[in-house]
Scaffold this motif. Structure first.
Motif, short mmCIF file in Angstrom:
data_model
loop_
_atom_site.label_atom_id
_atom_site.label_comp_id
_atom_site.label_asym_id
_atom_site.label_seq_id
_atom_site.Cartn_x
_atom_site.Cartn_y
_atom_site.Cartn_z
N UNK A 65 72.42 11.57 14.76
CA UNK A 65 72.53 10.55 14.09
C UNK A 65 73.10 9.38 14.88
N UNK A 66 73.32 9.28 15.99
CA UNK A 66 73.50 7.87 16.72
C UNK A 66 71.99 7.41 16.99
N UNK A 93 82.44 14.03 9.59
CA UNK A 93 82.95 13.32 10.71
C UNK A 93 81.76 12.60 11.63
N UNK A 94 80.77 13.82 11.63
CA UNK A 94 79.78 12.97 12.64
C UNK A 94 78.56 12.32 11.86
N UNK A 95 78.89 12.16 10.41
CA UNK A 95 78.15 11.12 9.70
C UNK A 95 77.09 11.82 8.81
N UNK A 96 77.21 13.04 8.27
CA UNK A 96 76.41 13.72 7.54
C UNK A 96 76.13 12.94 6.27
N UNK A 97 74.92 12.71 5.82
CA UNK A 97 74.53 11.93 4.50
C UNK A 97 74.88 13.09 3.25
N UNK A 98 74.67 14.06 3.45
CA UNK A 98 74.86 15.20 2.43
C UNK A 98 75.04 16.68 3.14
N UNK A 99 75.58 17.61 2.36
CA UNK A 99 75.83 18.97 2.80
C UNK A 99 75.21 19.97 2.06
#
Length: 226
Positions: A65-66, A93-99
């Motif tokens: 993500x970074x 928290x790590x920035x997932x756009x969807x699950x």
């Protein structure tokens, strides 16, 4: 007019629907994972699922993500194989756009909705589909798709009008297979090892992956337009 909270959810859903193909994979080496995603991107992929299938998944996902946020800001990166709320919290928290999940966990669904993100639960039976719908699953993953088959979609789609379905596991880069799924009524297909094979990962065959992905996207576009 979507609110600020619901916009990311709709953006993720729109990206998957537009692409029609959701690549998914995990690899323990973060650099190889990054190169795989870059190859997919060069082929035209703008949304994909990294899977939570190894001890390094969270650390790798955070790194990806970074890196991708700086170089590929238009790429949507989701996380799959999420079964618990603790996992969902960590990856959100790590920035997932969807699950994406292999199961229906209402607790995970509620948590993801509260975060304003898209939740894609996995279903195998009509009862599970009903439960997922009760918890506002806009898109449902049919898993494992090679066991269910296109006939399953044809049989249940009228029971759940308007529901979006995406088969995952066993979907082939093959005109007949893709045509069968889309004719049955799915809106997209998930594709793991049939696209990103073990050989591609271990032998770092990035050019081969780029060419295979272009082929899959072209075939999918042709199939959807039939």
């Amino acid at each position: 007019m979507p609110t600020k909270e619901t916009l990311p959810k709709q953006t993720a859903l729109d990206a998957i629907l537009a692409q029609g193909l959701l690549p998914l994979f995990f690899y323990e080496d973060p650099q190889v994972s990054l190169h795989i995603i870059q190859a997919l991107y060069r082929a035209g992929i703008r949304t994909l699922e990294y899977t939570n299938r190894g001890e390094a998944a969270l650390e790798n996902f955070t790194y990806l993500k970074q890196q991708l946020g700086q170089t590929h800001p238009d790429l949507q990166l989701g996380i799959g194989t999420i079964k618990t709320t603790d996992e969902a919290k960590a990856f959100l928290q790590a920035g997932a756009d969807y699950i994406v999940a292999p199961i229906v966990s209402p607790q995970v669904g509620d948590l993801v909705h509260e975060a304003g993100r898209l939740w894609i639960p996995g279903c195998f039976t009509p009862t599970e589909v009903h439960l997922a719908r009760q918890h506002q699953a806009a898109l449902i993953k049919l898993f494992p798709a090679n066991i269910l088959g296109p006939a399953f979609v044809s049989a249940i789609k009228e029971l759940f009008p308007g529901q979006l379905f995406m088969p995952t596991s066993g979907v082939e880069i093959d005109p007949g297979n893709l045509s069968a799924w889309f004719s049955a009524g799915v809106c997209a297909v998930g594709m793991g090892s049939k696209l990103i094979s073990k050989d591609i990962l271990e032998e770092k065959q990035y050019q081969k992956l780029e060419e295979r992905t272009k082929q899959a996207l072209h075939l999918l576009q042709t199939t959807r337009n039939l």
